[in-house]
Design a protein around this motif. Structure first.
Motif, short mmCIF file in Angstrom:
data_model
loop_
_atom_site.label_atom_id
_atom_site.label_comp_id
_atom_site.label_asym_id
_atom_site.label_seq_id
_atom_site.Cartn_x
_atom_site.Cartn_y
_atom_site.Cartn_z
N MET A 37 -30.28 -37.64 -4.84
CA MET A 37 -31.16 -36.58 -5.13
C MET A 37 -30.50 -35.15 -4.56
O MET A 37 -29.85 -35.07 -3.70
CB MET A 37 -32.32 -36.88 -4.07
N VAL A 38 -30.80 -34.08 -5.51
CA VAL A 38 -30.69 -32.82 -5.11
C VAL A 38 -31.94 -31.90 -5.20
O VAL A 38 -32.45 -32.17 -6.28
CB VAL A 38 -29.28 -32.09 -5.69
N THR A 39 -32.26 -31.18 -4.39
CA THR A 39 -33.35 -30.25 -4.35
C THR A 39 -33.12 -29.37 -5.48
O THR A 39 -32.12 -28.99 -5.78
CB THR A 39 -33.79 -29.70 -2.95
N GLU A 40 -34.32 -28.72 -5.74
CA GLU A 40 -34.19 -27.55 -6.69
C GLU A 40 -33.34 -26.41 -5.82
O GLU A 40 -33.57 -26.48 -4.59
CB GLU A 40 -35.69 -26.97 -6.94
N GLU A 63 -37.35 -41.36 2.45
CA GLU A 63 -37.01 -42.70 1.29
C GLU A 63 -36.09 -41.90 -0.03
O GLU A 63 -35.61 -42.71 -0.61
CB GLU A 63 -38.52 -42.70 0.78
N GLN A 64 -36.06 -40.72 0.15
CA GLN A 64 -35.24 -40.07 -1.08
C GLN A 64 -33.71 -40.15 -0.65
O GLN A 64 -32.79 -39.70 -1.61
CB GLN A 64 -35.81 -38.62 -1.32
N ARG A 65 -33.26 -40.23 0.35
CA ARG A 65 -32.10 -40.16 1.16
C ARG A 65 -31.16 -41.19 0.09
O ARG A 65 -31.54 -42.45 -0.35
CB ARG A 65 -31.88 -40.38 2.44
N PRO A 66 -29.85 -40.90 -0.12
CA PRO A 66 -29.33 -39.55 0.49
C PRO A 66 -29.78 -38.35 -0.49
O PRO A 66 -29.81 -38.63 -1.72
CB PRO A 66 -27.63 -39.63 -0.12
N VAL A 67 -29.92 -37.27 0.02
CA VAL A 67 -30.36 -36.05 -0.34
C VAL A 67 -29.85 -34.96 -0.12
O VAL A 67 -29.49 -34.71 1.30
CB VAL A 67 -32.10 -35.90 -0.34
N GLY A 68 -29.16 -33.82 -1.02
CA GLY A 68 -28.86 -32.69 -0.57
C GLY A 68 -29.77 -31.36 -0.87
O GLY A 68 -30.49 -31.55 -1.83
N VAL A 69 -29.61 -30.66 -0.13
CA VAL A 69 -30.36 -29.19 -0.40
C VAL A 69 -29.40 -28.12 -1.13
O VAL A 69 -28.06 -27.86 -0.46
CB VAL A 69 -31.03 -28.48 0.87
N GLN A 70 -29.74 -27.92 -2.23
CA GLN A 70 -28.96 -26.72 -3.20
C GLN A 70 -29.31 -25.36 -2.63
O GLN A 70 -30.34 -25.01 -2.84
CB GLN A 70 -29.00 -27.18 -4.42
N ILE A 71 -28.26 -24.62 -2.28
CA ILE A 71 -28.23 -23.23 -2.15
C ILE A 71 -27.61 -22.36 -3.06
O ILE A 71 -26.63 -22.67 -3.90
CB ILE A 71 -28.08 -22.61 -0.77
#
Length: 338
Positions: A37-40, A63-71
């Protein structure tokens, strides 16, 4: 190498999409088979100023991992500072840098895909973010093939990002000037994957297991990213995995099951309170509802009703009336087009 690429895994990413891939939709796609997953995207300035609305975009569940935060942003030091704050708050599995957004309000601030035509600034941004958090979490980047057809420089940019310490790169196969028009250029994506040692994830026109299989076999990409196809059909992840495992296309998801998910999505959106009260939430959901129902029998009048909903009870009524009419054979076969 990032864990989700090890042992010949071929991860299916849910692409970050502003206004779409919020914490609720990511929960749904994860349940239906999305691997990463990658955030907005979030503005580095909003993060630094501790803007509550901006911080809300960084939310995710374990539960969403692996997840990244996009900047996104165009100042290396500020981007690094924002990344550090996010890591301290949330400890995502990675930080992703947006070098691909084509939207004017982002490009106008020298963010997103505008950095593709300013490689020194792109280098500075990538280097500063890696310097700030690369020793804590991996840093990845998302790019396009170039600014326009006369300036295709994705392979050059991939080399730069690899040298800066990026641990994976997602490549959308369109230029900034294309936005989302035309076909994705998978030849360029393939060249990018062959030109660097880090994983490259291909993005563009992936809507089925056949598409995933084709790109895995014909290019050197290490995974694929699915975006707009998931808006209409979040089951695409489950369907793609079934096709890869069996070579068979699964049966279409019954319309009754689709309506169950639509209703659940609306209920979860209201629980999240992200958009405000019930009326505000349902108004925010209108575009999502119309995407879900694209291609349904009788879709045109259905979507006309959906674009005016203001309450959950209305959605329940619409679903019930639609399914009753469907069971009664009330839709002509030719009415399935939108």
């Amino acid at each position: 190498m990032l864990p989700w690429f090890q042992n010949n895994q071929f991860p299916l990413y849910l692409a970050p999409m502003a206004g779409v891939t919020d914490v609720v939709f990511r929960t749904i796609c994860k349940e239906l088979g999305a691997d990463v997953m990658v955030t907005e995207f979030v503005s580095c300035e909003g993060i630094i100023q501790r803007d509550d609305r901006t911080r809300r975009y960084t939310e995710f569940t374990d539960e969403q991992r692996p997840v990244g935060v996009q900047i996104f942003g165009a100042n290396g030091k500020r981007m690094g500072e924002a990344a550090k704050k996010i890591v301290d708050w949330k400890r995502p599995d990675f930080i992703d840098i947006n070098f691909g957004c084509p939207v004017n309000k982002v490009v106008g601030k020298n963010g997103g895909s505008s950095l593709l035509k300013d490689c020194p600034l792109l280098t500075e941004v990538a280097s500063e973010v890696v310097k700030a958090v690369g020793h804590i979490v991996p840093v990845t980047g998302k790019i396009r093939t170039g600014w326009d057809e006369k300036h295709i420089n994705a392979t050059e940019v991939c080399h730069i990002l690899e040298d800066c310490g990026m641990q994976a790169i997602s490549v959308h196969g369109r230029t900034r000037s294309q936005a989302y028009r035309g076909e994705a250029n998978w030849d360029v994506i393939g060249e990018c994957a062959e030109s660097v040692k880090i994983p490259v994830v291909g993005n563009g026109d992936i809507s089925s297991g056949e598409d995933v299989k084709k790109r895995r076999e014909e290019t050197a990409v290490s995974g694929v990213m699915i975006g707009r196809a998931a808006m209409q059909n979040p089951w695409v992840f489950r369907e793609a995995k079934h096709y890869l495992e069996t070579g068979e296309q699964p049966l279409p998801v019954p319309i009754g099951e689709r309506w169950q998910l639509i209703l659940r999505h609306c209920a979860l959106a209201m629980e999240s309170s992200r958009y405000g009260n019930e009326r505000q939430t349902m108004m925010a959901m209108r575009a999502r509802l119309m995407a879900y129902c694209k291609g349904f029998p009788g879709a045109k009048p259905l979507r006309t009703r959906l674009c005016h909903v203001e309450s959950y009870a209305e959605i329940q009524d619409i679903a019930g009336e639609y399914l009753t009419q469907l069971d009664a054979g009330g839709f002509a076969p030719t009415s399935s087009s939108v």
